[in-house]
Design a protein around this motif. Sequence first.
Motif, PDB file in Angstrom:
ATOM      1  N   ARG A  39       0.827  -1.207   0.000  1.00 40.34           N
ATOM      2  CA  ARG A  39       0.000   0.000   0.000  1.00 40.34           C
ATOM      3  C   ARG A  39       0.867   1.266   0.000  1.00 40.34           C
ATOM      4  NH1 ARG A  39      -5.413  -0.399   1.477  1.00 40.34           N
ATOM      5  NH2 ARG A  39      -6.096  -2.568   1.656  1.00 40.34           N
ATOM      6  N   ARG A 113       7.706  -6.667  -6.103  1.00 41.13           N
ATOM      7  CA  ARG A 113       7.630  -7.859  -5.249  1.00 41.13           C
ATOM      8  C   ARG A 113       9.033  -8.303  -4.801  1.00 41.13           C
ATOM      9  NH1 ARG A 113       2.497  -9.270  -4.867  1.00 41.13           N
ATOM     10  NH2 ARG A 113       3.168 -10.706  -3.263  1.00 41.13           N
ATOM     11  N   ASP A 135       1.544 -14.093   0.092  1.00 38.08           N
ATOM     12  CA  ASP A 135       2.560 -15.045  -0.383  1.00 38.08           C
ATOM     13  C   ASP A 135       3.560 -15.374   0.724  1.00 38.08           C
ATOM     14  OD1 ASP A 135       3.631 -12.530  -0.155  1.00 38.08           O
ATOM     15  OD2 ASP A 135       4.874 -12.664  -1.953  1.00 38.08           O
ATOM     16  N   ARG A 184     -10.086  -7.358  -6.344  1.00 33.88           N
ATOM     17  CA  ARG A 184      -8.767  -7.662  -5.768  1.00 33.88           C
ATOM     18  C   ARG A 184      -8.556  -9.173  -5.645  1.00 33.88           C
ATOM     19  NH1 ARG A 184      -6.733  -5.040  -0.756  1.00 33.88           N
ATOM     20  NH2 ARG A 184      -8.846  -4.641  -0.044  1.00 33.88           N
ATOM     21  N   ARG A 191      -2.503 -13.166 -10.831  1.00 35.89           N
ATOM     22  CA  ARG A 191      -1.310 -12.487 -11.336  1.00 35.89           C
ATOM     23  C   ARG A 191      -0.197 -13.497 -11.627  1.00 35.89           C
ATOM     24  NH1 ARG A 191      -0.769  -9.957  -5.655  1.00 35.89           N
ATOM     25  NH2 ARG A 191       0.315 -11.637  -4.606  1.00 35.89           N
TER      26      ARG A 191
HETATM   27  O1   DC Z   1      -3.700  -7.083   3.083  1.00 39.49           O
HETATM   28  P1   DC Z   1      -4.078  -5.819   2.326  1.00 39.49           P
HETATM   29  O2   DC Z   1      -5.487  -5.817   1.819  1.00 39.49           O
HETATM   30  O3   DC Z   1      -3.742  -4.573   3.056  1.00 39.49           O
HETATM   31  O4   DC Z   1      -3.139  -5.860   1.034  1.00 39.49           O
HETATM   32  C1   DC Z   1      -3.189  -4.884   0.056  1.00 39.49           C
HETATM   33  C2   DC Z   1      -2.873  -5.476  -1.315  1.00 39.49           C
HETATM   34  O5   DC Z   1      -1.498  -5.826  -1.384  1.00 39.49           O
HETATM   35  C3   DC Z   1      -3.677  -6.710  -1.703  1.00 39.49           C
HETATM   36  O6   DC Z   1      -4.688  -6.399  -2.625  1.00 39.49           O
HETATM   37  C4   DC Z   1      -2.665  -7.638  -2.347  1.00 39.49           C
HETATM   38  C5   DC Z   1      -1.319  -7.052  -2.075  1.00 39.49           C
HETATM   39  N1   DC Z   1      -0.451  -7.918  -1.280  1.00 39.49           N
HETATM   40  C6   DC Z   1       0.332  -8.823  -1.939  1.00 39.49           C
HETATM   41  O7   DC Z   1       0.252  -8.928  -3.164  1.00 39.49           O
HETATM   42  N2   DC Z   1       1.221  -9.577  -1.254  1.00 39.49           N
HETATM   43  C7   DC Z   1       1.332  -9.484   0.068  1.00 39.49           C
HETATM   44  N3   DC Z   1       2.214 -10.235   0.717  1.00 39.49           N
HETATM   45  C8   DC Z   1       0.497  -8.579   0.781  1.00 39.49           C
HETATM   46  C9   DC Z   1      -0.386  -7.813   0.071  1.00 39.49           C
END
Ligand code: DC
Length: 232
Positions: A39, A113, A135, A184, A191
């Motif tokens: 975020r 990532r 993940d 989402r 992805r």
């Molecule tokens: O947990 P959250 O809703 O605050 O996460 C926000 C976004 O970040 C969520 O849509 C997917 C991504 N995310 C991710 O891809 N990998 C992570 N380890 C944590 C979050």
Amino acid sequence: MTKITIAIDGYSSTGKSTIAKQLAKALEYVYVDTGAMYRAVTLFAMRNKFIGGLKEDIEGLVGALSTIVLKFIYNEELGFSEMYLNGENVEKAIRTLEVSKNVSRIAEIQAVREILVQQQKEMGKDKGIVMDGRDIGTVVFPDAELKIFMTASADKRAYRRYKELLDKGEKVSYEEVLKNVESRDYIDSHREFSPLRQAENAIPFDNSDMGLEEQFERMHNFALRIINKKGR
Ligand code: DC
């Protein structure tokens, strides 16, 4: 006492962070909310117009990644760590629906990532950590001793998130929040890099009809069982 690594993954708005925070407190472990990191990068990308406008500039964002400094700083009063982006407390700014709408797009970018996963591995190298995300059990800590995969129906999750946003004073409709939760879910699990999926040895945990206390009790027991076994 033996310290373990706890990975909590699952769909958005399943209450992962609430339960992870409680668990970390009870075990005196460090808690890390990896969603906050994605975020914060999203907020940076929006503020610098790499995303959210008429034209996206992902290459520009990737070029600027080295200028982003993310830090979690513990807030004694609140009892948990808050997210700082380049020295600014962005804990509130990263929780808006606007950021939620753009975050999955940012979380798809491989370079983003790679950097964040590296930082997360570093934070957990001494164990004694509860980390939540998408993940963690599959990529960040594949050897975590306890892996939980949280789910709940989309409408229950959307309703929880809708109420949270209303409480914070955001003007949103339930339909808009539900659409965001569903989109989402789709992007996170489809992805190319590190899609959201349940690790083979994760415990599935559906909390659609479970209160906070029961969730905490169960998870705490899972953790204590493993810790006690290891300590023997
Ligand atoms: O947990 P959250 O809703 O605050 O996460 C926000 C976004 O970040 C969520 O849509 C997917 C991504 N995310 C991710 O891809 N990998 C992570 N380890 C944590 C979050």
